[in-house]
Design an enzyme around this catalytic site. Structure first.
Site, PDB file in Angstrom:
ATOM      1  N   HIS A   1      40.416  41.958  46.519  1.00 52.75           N
ATOM      2  CA  HIS A   1      39.498  41.596  46.029  1.00 52.75           C
ATOM      3  C   HIS A   1      40.207  39.719  45.376  1.00 52.75           C
ATOM      4  O   HIS A   1      40.639  39.393  46.653  1.00 52.75           O
ATOM      5  CB  HIS A   1      41.215  42.155  44.586  1.00 52.75           C
ATOM      6  CG  HIS A   1      41.426  43.518  44.393  1.00 52.75           C
ATOM      7  ND1 HIS A   1      40.572  44.505  44.810  1.00 52.75           N
ATOM      8  CD2 HIS A   1      42.575  44.160  44.277  1.00 52.75           C
ATOM      9  CE1 HIS A   1      40.929  45.853  44.736  1.00 52.75           C
ATOM     10  NE2 HIS A   1      42.143  45.475  44.293  1.00 52.75           N
TER      11      HIS A   1
ATOM     12  N   CYS B   1      48.716  45.013  41.887  1.00 59.89           N
ATOM     13  CA  CYS B   1      47.580  44.275  43.474  1.00 59.89           C
ATOM     14  C   CYS B   1      47.306  43.033  42.526  1.00 59.89           C
ATOM     15  O   CYS B   1      47.271  41.574  42.963  1.00 59.89           O
ATOM     16  CB  CYS B   1      46.765  44.431  44.090  1.00 59.89           C
ATOM     17  SG  CYS B   1      45.719  46.166  42.743  1.00 59.89           S
TER      18      CYS B   1
END
Length: 338
Positions: A243, A130
């Site tokens: 994130h 990711c």
């Protein structure tokens, strides 16, 4: 219009699996059949898809028969366990785990960066980590204009990167702390509420954790640039979802800030978010549920004439995992590469 195909989701009940289900529906993916696969404990349950309740099946050796494509999001050991069965059945596996990412003959694909790599698959295509995807989509437009020499990145990774149960744990810890209780950690190694700690993946021989080394190795493979120098520090922070990353880039010559902003604003999968007067830049709260990676605070590195700094936020369950996998699937269908 591409012909509909038969798809299976391996790990359909997890956070990424349920996101895959939502994306296949919202993006009108050409489905002839959709099969939901999970562990035996989930067998017999149902998940809703386009108004229908689809049954969840326990994965076994016959589960992939007749499938054209398998979207795997059940972890590395599961992907390794079933990869041969999937390819023997004649299906292509788009794998969200780290199991095959650095295998030389397995393409590691971000459609906005290296779509052509998907054509060379031998039955397996790997979805990158990711943090790698989010950074790659943001900085590749700059790399196209002038090759990046060095990347220094620090990540601020949310609880959801460790799964849905980690998110619930942070919520419970927050309540406990506010009620004067001692927070307990079971899913993550330490309490994350009102706290942060270096990423909890195993430490490697060079004292970098595995998450940090994924960013180094995967970025080089995706960019097809083994000479890029990369260092990463990955941190788990008390954010539920999405994130963030602080990225410093070094080029061979100065890179004009306005050129960088223009390139990023025009790039697919990226949204420029900057209001310098209001000090408003990308935030995880804004990135949650969004397909685009939000990028801002693009500025000249005052310590290096050839450096740029930027800040980004992205939903790691969507673009950092499920969306990237679905985009790979769309690419395979549209170009006839299945």
């Amino acid at each position: 219009m591409p012909s509909p195909i038969r798809v299976a989701i391996l790990g359909a009940t997890g956070a990424v699996g349920t996101e895959l289900l939502e994306l296949l529906a919202s993006r009108n993916f050409p489905l002839a059949e959709l099969k939901l696969l999970a562990s035996p404990r989930s067998a017999g349950k149902t998940l809703e898809f386009q108004g229908e309740k689809l049954p969840i099946q326990a994965v076994d050796g016959s589960a992939f028969k007749g499938c054209d494509l398998v979207l795997a999001s059940a972890g590395g050991s599961t992907s390794k366990r079933w990869a041969e069965e999937i390819t023997k059945a004649g299906a292509v596996m788009v794998d969200n785990s780290s199991a095959f990412r650095m295998v030389p003959e397995v393409p590691l694909v971000v459609p906005e960066i290296n779509p052509e790599a998907a054509q060379n698959h031998q039955g397996i295509i790997a979805n990158p980590n990711c943090t790698t995807i989010l950074m790659g989509v943001a900085i590749y437009p700059l790399h196209q204009l002038q090759p990046i020499k060095r990347i220094v990145v620090a990540t601020y990774q949310s609880a959801s990167g460790a799964g849905a149960m980690a998110m619930e744990e942070v919520k419970h810890q927050s309540r406990d702390i506010l009620e004067g209780k001692i927070p307990q950690a079971e899913i993550l190694p330490y309490p994350l509420a009102f706290n942060l700690f270096p990423h909890n993946s195993p430490i490697t021989a060079n004292h970098y954790c595995e998450e940090e080394m994924k960013m180094v190795q995967e970025t080089r493979k995706i960019f097809a640039a083994e000479d890029i120098r990369i260092t990463a520090t990955c941190v788990r922070v008390p954010v539920l979802r999405a994130h963030s990353e602080a990225v410093n880039l070094e080029f061979a010559t100065p890179f004009p800030v306005e050129l960088a902003k223009t390139a990023i604003a025009k790039a697919p999968g990226v949204k420029l978010v900057e209001d310098w007067q209001k000090n408003y830049f990308p935030m995880p709260m804004d990135a949650t549920g969004q397909d685009d990676v939000l990028v801002g605070r693009i500025r000249q590195d005052i310590s290096h004439p050839n450096g740029l700094d930027l800040w980004l936020c992205g939903d790691q369950i969507r673009k950092g995992a499920a969306l990237n996998a679905v985009q790979i699937a769309e690419l395979l269908v549209e170009r006839g590469w299945l």
